[in-house]
Design a protein around this motif. Sequence first.
Motif, short mmCIF file in Angstrom:
data_model
loop_
_atom_site.label_atom_id
_atom_site.label_comp_id
_atom_site.label_asym_id
_atom_site.label_seq_id
_atom_site.Cartn_x
_atom_site.Cartn_y
_atom_site.Cartn_z
N ALA A 1 35.47 -23.85 -5.68
CA ALA A 1 36.00 -24.81 -6.15
C ALA A 1 37.95 -24.30 -6.00
CB ALA A 1 36.10 -25.84 -7.14
N ALA A 2 37.47 -23.54 -7.16
CA ALA A 2 38.88 -22.75 -7.03
C ALA A 2 39.64 -22.20 -5.41
CB ALA A 2 38.70 -21.12 -7.91
N ALA A 3 38.15 -21.67 -5.01
CA ALA A 3 38.23 -21.31 -3.17
C ALA A 3 39.21 -22.65 -2.20
CB ALA A 3 37.28 -20.35 -2.61
N MET A 4 38.63 -23.86 -2.73
CA MET A 4 39.01 -25.15 -1.97
C MET A 4 40.24 -24.86 -2.70
SD MET A 4 37.02 -28.79 -2.81
CE MET A 4 37.74 -28.32 -3.27
N GLY A 5 40.64 -25.19 -3.50
CA GLY A 5 42.06 -25.55 -3.97
C GLY A 5 42.66 -24.55 -3.09
N ALA A 6 42.38 -23.31 -3.22
CA ALA A 6 43.85 -22.13 -2.87
C ALA A 6 43.94 -21.58 -1.23
CB ALA A 6 43.21 -21.27 -3.72
N CYS A 7 42.75 -22.96 -0.88
CA CYS A 7 43.02 -22.75 0.38
C CYS A 7 43.98 -24.14 0.74
CB CYS A 7 41.76 -22.95 1.36
SG CYS A 7 40.57 -21.27 1.61
N ILE A 8 43.48 -25.12 0.38
CA ILE A 8 44.74 -26.27 0.78
C ILE A 8 45.69 -25.90 0.49
CG2 ILE A 8 44.48 -28.90 0.57
CD1 ILE A 8 41.62 -29.07 -0.28
N GLY A 9 45.80 -25.85 -0.78
CA GLY A 9 47.40 -25.24 -1.28
C GLY A 9 48.26 -24.15 -0.39
N MET B 1 31.46 -29.64 -15.16
CA MET B 1 31.27 -30.02 -13.96
C MET B 1 33.81 -30.72 -13.79
SD MET B 1 31.42 -31.94 -11.19
CE MET B 1 32.13 -32.95 -10.04
N ILE B 2 34.10 -31.02 -15.55
CA ILE B 2 35.53 -31.06 -16.00
C ILE B 2 35.91 -29.53 -15.45
CG2 ILE B 2 37.13 -30.68 -17.68
CD1 ILE B 2 35.59 -32.97 -18.84
N GLY B 3 35.12 -28.68 -15.63
CA GLY B 3 35.92 -26.53 -15.49
C GLY B 3 36.02 -26.70 -13.86
N ILE B 4 35.29 -27.96 -13.01
CA ILE B 4 34.78 -27.71 -11.33
C ILE B 4 36.33 -27.95 -11.22
CG2 ILE B 4 33.89 -28.20 -9.51
CD1 ILE B 4 30.61 -27.62 -10.88
N LEU B 5 36.49 -29.25 -11.79
CA LEU B 5 38.08 -29.81 -11.24
C LEU B 5 39.06 -29.33 -11.99
CD1 LEU B 5 36.32 -33.47 -12.65
CD2 LEU B 5 36.43 -32.28 -9.84
N ILE B 6 39.14 -28.69 -12.67
CA ILE B 6 39.93 -27.45 -13.75
C ILE B 6 40.49 -26.74 -12.60
CG2 ILE B 6 40.57 -26.16 -14.98
CD1 ILE B 6 39.48 -28.07 -16.87
N ALA B 7 39.27 -26.14 -12.19
CA ALA B 7 40.19 -25.15 -11.38
C ALA B 7 40.04 -25.13 -10.07
CB ALA B 7 38.21 -23.67 -11.07
N ALA B 8 40.01 -26.23 -9.40
CA ALA B 8 40.56 -26.88 -8.09
C ALA B 8 41.79 -27.04 -7.78
CB ALA B 8 39.56 -28.05 -7.83
N ALA B 9 42.13 -27.94 -8.84
CA ALA B 9 43.52 -28.72 -9.14
C ALA B 9 44.26 -27.28 -10.08
CB ALA B 9 43.78 -29.18 -10.62
N ILE B 10 43.99 -26.43 -10.35
CA ILE B 10 44.61 -25.45 -10.98
C ILE B 10 44.95 -24.43 -9.63
CG2 ILE B 10 44.79 -23.02 -12.59
CD1 ILE B 10 45.96 -25.49 -14.00
N ALA B 11 43.59 -24.33 -8.63
CA ALA B 11 44.27 -23.20 -7.93
C ALA B 11 44.77 -24.12 -6.97
CB ALA B 11 42.76 -22.56 -7.09
N LEU B 12 44.27 -25.33 -6.69
CA LEU B 12 45.88 -26.08 -5.99
C LEU B 12 46.98 -26.02 -6.18
CD1 LEU B 12 45.70 -27.93 -3.60
CD2 LEU B 12 45.65 -29.48 -4.95
N MET C 1 36.31 -26.55 4.23
CA MET C 1 35.34 -27.07 4.13
C MET C 1 34.29 -26.65 3.48
SD MET C 1 36.38 -28.72 7.90
CE MET C 1 38.14 -29.66 8.14
N VAL C 2 34.43 -25.30 4.04
CA VAL C 2 33.11 -24.88 3.77
C VAL C 2 33.25 -24.74 1.91
CG1 VAL C 2 32.13 -21.83 3.56
CG2 VAL C 2 32.87 -23.08 6.23
N PHE C 3 34.16 -23.74 1.53
CA PHE C 3 34.25 -24.12 0.05
C PHE C 3 33.56 -25.50 -0.48
CE2 PHE C 3 36.49 -20.34 1.33
CZ PHE C 3 35.81 -19.32 1.25
N GLY C 4 34.00 -26.37 0.38
CA GLY C 4 34.08 -27.76 -0.77
C GLY C 4 32.48 -27.67 -0.38
N THR C 5 31.81 -27.70 0.84
CA THR C 5 30.39 -27.87 1.15
C THR C 5 29.60 -27.61 0.15
OG1 THR C 5 30.48 -28.10 3.00
CG2 THR C 5 28.34 -27.48 2.65
N TYR C 6 30.00 -26.34 -0.57
CA TYR C 6 29.60 -25.32 -1.22
C TYR C 6 29.44 -25.30 -3.49
CZ TYR C 6 26.58 -21.91 1.23
OH TYR C 6 25.43 -21.23 1.75
N VAL C 7 31.31 -26.34 -3.02
CA VAL C 7 30.98 -27.21 -4.13
C VAL C 7 29.97 -27.74 -4.55
CG1 VAL C 7 32.31 -28.25 -5.86
CG2 VAL C 7 33.31 -26.52 -4.49
N VAL C 8 29.70 -28.33 -4.10
CA VAL C 8 28.12 -29.48 -3.82
C VAL C 8 26.32 -28.54 -4.03
CG1 VAL C 8 26.69 -31.51 -2.73
CG2 VAL C 8 29.10 -31.84 -2.90
#
Length: 367
Positions: free
Chosen positions: A239-247, A1-12, A199-206
């Motif tokens: 998660a990385a894709a979601m963060g990258a898109c938001i950023g 789970m931590i890896g998912i959060l890190i991927a999203a944060a770094i990509a963002l 939104m699509v990638f956030g859904t696929y994180v879940v």
Amino acid sequence: MIGILIAAAIALIVSILFTPYLIRVFSRQGFGQEIREEGPEGHKSKRGTPTMGGVAIIVAMWAGYLTAHLFNAVSDRNGEAPTASGLLVMFLTTGLGLVGFLDDFIKIRKQRNLGLNKTAKMVGQLVVAVVFGVLAVNYADEYGLTPASVQMSFVRDLTIISFGTIGFVVFCYIAVSGWSNAVNFTDGLDGLAGGASAMVFGTYVVITFWQFRYNCDAAEPTPGCYDVRDPLDLAVIAAAAMGACIGFLWWNAAPAKIFMGDTGSLALGGLVAGLSITTRTELLMVIVGGLFVVEMLSVVLQIAIFRTTRRRLFRMAPFHHHFELAGWAETTVIIRFWLLAGICAMFGLGLFYSEWLTHWPAEGLTP
């Protein structure tokens, strides 16, 4: 789970910080967007806005993905090595991003709204999709599980629909081409494709994390479990894709300082196709990414009806332009289409969970 959060944060973070650098570089080089002459009048003021911003999305995705694995390796957590499924999806995303980059670059150099011709773009998509498809059904692990299945899937494989290896590769091309073009059609207003993709990638994180939580044990599979290879790594990518898109959306939201171009839209479309295939949810993705589907259908219907009746179904296609020409402000269209994208994503997630509910009585499974 931590890896998912890190991927999203770094990509963002990478996306937010790297995009303005690209804006400066592309502006100095004169890498500005060309606008269709037949497009809405209000869009002509956007001519010259830097494009090819999809480079930032792809770089941010790789940064988030690799950093998450580096963290796992350093902290001695399980799953520190990139997986076959993850690398294949990243290859598909990057490969289509390269096709889009060539398309954007030709547009800029020749100062026109047409880059690669249809044949060249189709060949590029074909090569990337075929390589992905062949490897996805042949790269088996020690238990014989491959990143993809030759059967059509909704939430799980539908055993009554099987493509066979060759048919699956053909299906891969159709899916990759269809989704990449669908996202490309959606990318016509500031931030529309980026917000919908997030939104699509956030859904696929879940979805992918849920598949990881209830993944089948290869030695002793539990009834109702998900027979998906490497779902946790796919969650990291989503998660990385979601963060990258938001950023990227920070700079791409109206009024856009930069456009993602075909570099971004084809890459994101490829990622949508790759996630749907490797998570074995091809038909579910049609619902989750419903906005992209509707945008593509509006173009198909517009062409078909015009060729048969010489009349237009919409004022202009893709149909977000229809509402602009009807008098809606661009930001109004964007926000309402984001709402539609969110509704589609949540409805798809609801269907995924409702299917899971049917397996609650299975031994060993708890909600």
